[in-house]
Design a protein around this motif. Structure first.
Motif, PDB file in Angstrom:
ATOM      1  N   GLY A 192       0.796  -1.216   0.000  1.00 37.09           N
ATOM      2  CA  GLY A 192       0.000   0.000   0.000  1.00 37.09           C
ATOM      3  C   GLY A 192       0.828   1.265   0.000  1.00 37.09           C
ATOM      4  N   GLU A 193       2.035   1.200  -0.591  1.00 36.72           N
ATOM      5  CA  GLU A 193       2.912   2.369  -0.630  1.00 36.72           C
ATOM      6  C   GLU A 193       3.967   2.190  -1.723  1.00 36.72           C
ATOM      7  N   PHE A 194       4.672   3.287  -2.012  1.00 34.92           N
ATOM      8  CA  PHE A 194       5.757   3.225  -2.982  1.00 34.92           C
ATOM      9  C   PHE A 194       7.009   2.693  -2.298  1.00 34.92           C
ATOM     10  N   ARG A 195       7.695   1.788  -2.990  1.00 32.38           N
ATOM     11  CA  ARG A 195       8.907   1.173  -2.445  1.00 32.38           C
ATOM     12  C   ARG A 195       9.924   0.946  -3.561  1.00 32.38           C
ATOM     13  N   ASP A 196      11.127   0.525  -3.150  1.00 36.10           N
ATOM     14  CA  ASP A 196      12.188   0.174  -4.090  1.00 36.10           C
ATOM     15  C   ASP A 196      12.329  -1.339  -4.130  1.00 36.10           C
ATOM     16  N   PHE A 197      12.514  -1.883  -5.332  1.00 34.37           N
ATOM     17  CA  PHE A 197      12.666  -3.321  -5.504  1.00 34.37           C
ATOM     18  C   PHE A 197      13.899  -3.590  -6.364  1.00 34.37           C
ATOM     19  N   ARG A 212      -2.875   0.665 -14.715  1.00 31.91           N
ATOM     20  CA  ARG A 212      -3.258   1.213 -13.419  1.00 31.91           C
ATOM     21  C   ARG A 212      -3.127   2.742 -13.470  1.00 31.91           C
ATOM     22  N   ASP A 213      -3.973   3.434 -12.721  1.00 33.57           N
ATOM     23  CA  ASP A 213      -3.882   4.895 -12.696  1.00 33.57           C
ATOM     24  C   ASP A 213      -2.885   5.387 -11.653  1.00 33.57           C
ATOM     25  N   GLN A 214      -2.256   4.449 -10.935  1.00 26.93           N
ATOM     26  CA  GLN A 214      -1.239   4.830  -9.962  1.00 26.93           C
ATOM     27  C   GLN A 214       0.031   5.236 -10.702  1.00 26.93           C
ATOM     28  N   ASN A 215       0.545   6.432 -10.456  1.00 26.89           N
ATOM     29  CA  ASN A 215       1.732   6.861 -11.180  1.00 26.89           C
ATOM     30  C   ASN A 215       2.672   7.653 -10.282  1.00 26.89           C
ATOM     31  N   ALA A 216       3.723   8.162 -10.872  1.00 27.77           N
ATOM     32  CA  ALA A 216       4.771   8.833 -10.110  1.00 27.77           C
ATOM     33  C   ALA A 216       4.291  10.087  -9.400  1.00 27.77           C
ATOM     34  N   ALA A 217       3.224  10.709  -9.900  1.00 25.34           N
ATOM     35  CA  ALA A 217       2.740  11.948  -9.286  1.00 25.34           C
ATOM     36  C   ALA A 217       2.309  11.735  -7.844  1.00 25.34           C
ATOM     37  N   ALA A 218       1.904  10.510  -7.495  1.00 22.79           N
ATOM     38  CA  ALA A 218       1.451  10.213  -6.135  1.00 22.79           C
ATOM     39  C   ALA A 218       2.587   9.773  -5.218  1.00 22.79           C
ATOM     40  N   ASP A 219       3.779   9.641  -5.771  1.00 24.40           N
ATOM     41  CA  ASP A 219       4.946   9.198  -4.994  1.00 24.40           C
ATOM     42  C   ASP A 219       5.602  10.423  -4.354  1.00 24.40           C
ATOM     43  N   THR A 220       5.226  10.711  -3.112  1.00 27.44           N
ATOM     44  CA  THR A 220       5.683  11.932  -2.442  1.00 27.44           C
ATOM     45  C   THR A 220       7.196  11.993  -2.328  1.00 27.44           C
ATOM     46  N   TRP A 222       9.362  10.641  -4.148  1.00 32.76           N
ATOM     47  CA  TRP A 222       9.960  10.786  -5.477  1.00 32.76           C
ATOM     48  C   TRP A 222       9.815  12.215  -5.982  1.00 32.76           C
ATOM     49  N   GLN A 223       8.669  12.821  -5.708  1.00 34.89           N
ATOM     50  CA  GLN A 223       8.397  14.173  -6.202  1.00 34.89           C
ATOM     51  C   GLN A 223       9.045  15.262  -5.349  1.00 34.89           C
ATOM     52  N   THR A 224       9.443  14.920  -4.143  1.00 38.38           N
ATOM     53  CA  THR A 224      10.061  15.894  -3.240  1.00 38.38           C
ATOM     54  C   THR A 224      11.574  15.927  -3.444  1.00 38.38           C
ATOM     55  N   TYR A 225      12.116  17.117  -3.577  1.00 41.74           N
ATOM     56  CA  TYR A 225      13.561  17.278  -3.689  1.00 41.74           C
ATOM     57  C   TYR A 225      14.108  17.853  -2.384  1.00 41.74           C
ATOM     58  N   ALA A 262      13.588  10.296  -2.247  1.00 44.37           N
ATOM     59  CA  ALA A 262      13.582   8.838  -2.307  1.00 44.37           C
ATOM     60  C   ALA A 262      14.984   8.271  -2.527  1.00 44.37           C
ATOM     61  N   LEU A 263      15.871   9.078  -3.081  1.00 43.04           N
ATOM     62  CA  LEU A 263      17.232   8.611  -3.385  1.00 43.04           C
ATOM     63  C   LEU A 263      18.242   9.014  -2.325  1.00 43.04           C
ATOM     64  N   LEU A 264      17.795   9.736  -1.301  1.00 38.99           N
ATOM     65  CA  LEU A 264      18.712  10.216  -0.270  1.00 38.99           C
ATOM     66  C   LEU A 264      19.489   9.099   0.419  1.00 38.99           C
ATOM     67  N   PRO A 265      18.851   8.012   0.880  1.00 39.74           N
ATOM     68  CA  PRO A 265      19.611   6.959   1.559  1.00 39.74           C
ATOM     69  C   PRO A 265      20.726   6.368   0.697  1.00 39.74           C
ATOM     70  N   TYR A 266      20.479   6.256  -0.613  1.00 30.93           N
ATOM     71  CA  TYR A 266      21.487   5.675  -1.505  1.00 30.93           C
ATOM     72  C   TYR A 266      22.680   6.615  -1.673  1.00 30.93           C
ATOM     73  N   PHE A 267      22.406   7.902  -1.757  1.00 33.38           N
ATOM     74  CA  PHE A 267      23.501   8.866  -1.885  1.00 33.38           C
ATOM     75  C   PHE A 267      24.344   8.876  -0.621  1.00 33.38           C
ATOM     76  N   LEU A 268      23.708   8.778   0.544  1.00 33.65           N
ATOM     77  CA  LEU A 268      24.461   8.757   1.795  1.00 33.65           C
ATOM     78  C   LEU A 268      25.384   7.544   1.852  1.00 33.65           C
TER      79      LEU A 268
END
Length: 301
Positions: A192-197, A212-220, A222-225, A262-268
């Motif tokens: 029930g959420e966006f995740r990495d696989f 599906r109508d679920q898309n990147a716009a709903a991935d908070t 991902w959309q937050t910088y 969403a990419l912050l942990p990987y950069f760290l």
């Protein structure tokens, strides 16, 4: 060149010596042609026109040349008005491997896309790369198609937290390379959420399902910088701090990096940065986060 009533391009017949070497620019266009068919299964003359700035006639000639070299490799799809892979299609200018496609994505993701430098002599170069994780070609093709067409995937996923694979229904919207491995960003109906696989942990070929109508716009996330402020470790001597500041082009003791939350942990992980202040020794860590507290809500390892 002319069009039939179905919209199919009537291609010129080429009489060529198949053993003769192709000119460099022709080979480049045929390579792009082949890559487009391999990874999107839909090729139109506009793909070549836009990529190389050539005329529509020249693009049609290139498709005709490819068909002359490899008969039956392309078939015209009247409904989509493009050429698709025929039953005898196989890569001739590419290797057609997942690694090749992912390297292409890494190159294209740069600010200016891939750049080819033509020099007579280059200095010797050795590149240390991480071990490649095993990927299936059909797995990558299914994921790529699902992202393009906004479709969901049903797949078996083996995580480190379970003894056996678990079936998930996912709606992927992006592929991500974190410096060591590839994963997809997807909405998981199971969680029930966006995740990495991680792509290498997908078992077998994913099954393409409905749109599906679920898309990147709903991935908070991902959309937050977020913006990271990075500076030298306070435990360094003034001379050592000056070296680190010069290494990273810091101004007034810091440098900033903007990326998706969403990419912050990987950069760290990639930069060996800790969210806890000064967790590592000055010699080992060398750089630290100057705004760790405001980034903490986005860190989830």
């Amino acid at each position: 060149m002319r069009l039939s009533r179905s919209g199919e391009i009537k291609l010129p017949i080429h009489v060529i010596d198949k053993e003769a070497p192709l000119k460099w620019e022709v080979r480049q266009r045929l390579t792009l042609l082949e890559a487009t068919v391999l990874w999107t299964d839909c090729l139109g003359t506009r793909d070549l026109v836009n990529a190389f700035g050539i005329s529509r006639v020249q693009a049609s000639n290139d498709i005709g040349l490819y068909l002359t070299l490899f008969p039956g490799s392309l078939l015209y799809d009247r409904s989509r008005k493009c050429y698709r892979a025929g039953s005898s299609f196989q890569p001739h200018f590419l290797r057609g491997t997942p690694e090749e496609f992912l390297h292409l994505l890494k190159s294209a993701a740069g600010p200016d896309g891939p750049v080819l430098v033509l020099l007579g002599e280059l200095p010797p170069v050795e590149i240390v790369s991480p071990l490649e994780r095993e990927l299936r070609l059909d797995t990558l093709q299914a994921i790529s198609q699902a992202i393009r067409e906004s479709r969901c995937l049903q797949l078996d996923y083996q995580s480190l937290n379970r003894e056996a694979p678990v079936t998930h229904t996912l709606v992927p919207h992006a592929l991500v390379y974190n410096g060591y491995r590839w994963h997809m960003r997807a909405y998981s109906e199971s969680h029930g959420e966006f995740r990495d696989f991680v792509l290498a942990r997908i078992q077998g070929k994913p099954l393409l399902r409905e749109i599906r109508d679920q898309n990147a716009a709903a991935d908070t996330a991902w959309q937050t910088y977020v913006t990271l402020r990075i500076g030298p470790h306070p435990g360094l001597t003034p001379a050592q701090r000056a070296v680190i500041e010069d290494d990273f082009g810091m101004q007034q003791g810091e440098v900033t990096k903007r990326l998706r939350a969403a990419l912050l942990p990987y950069f760290l992980r990639l930069m060996h940065l800790e969210i806890e202040p000064h967790a590592g020794s000055a010699r080992e860590q060398q750089i630290v986060l100057l705004n760790a507290e405001e980034l903490r809500p986005w860190v989830r390892f």
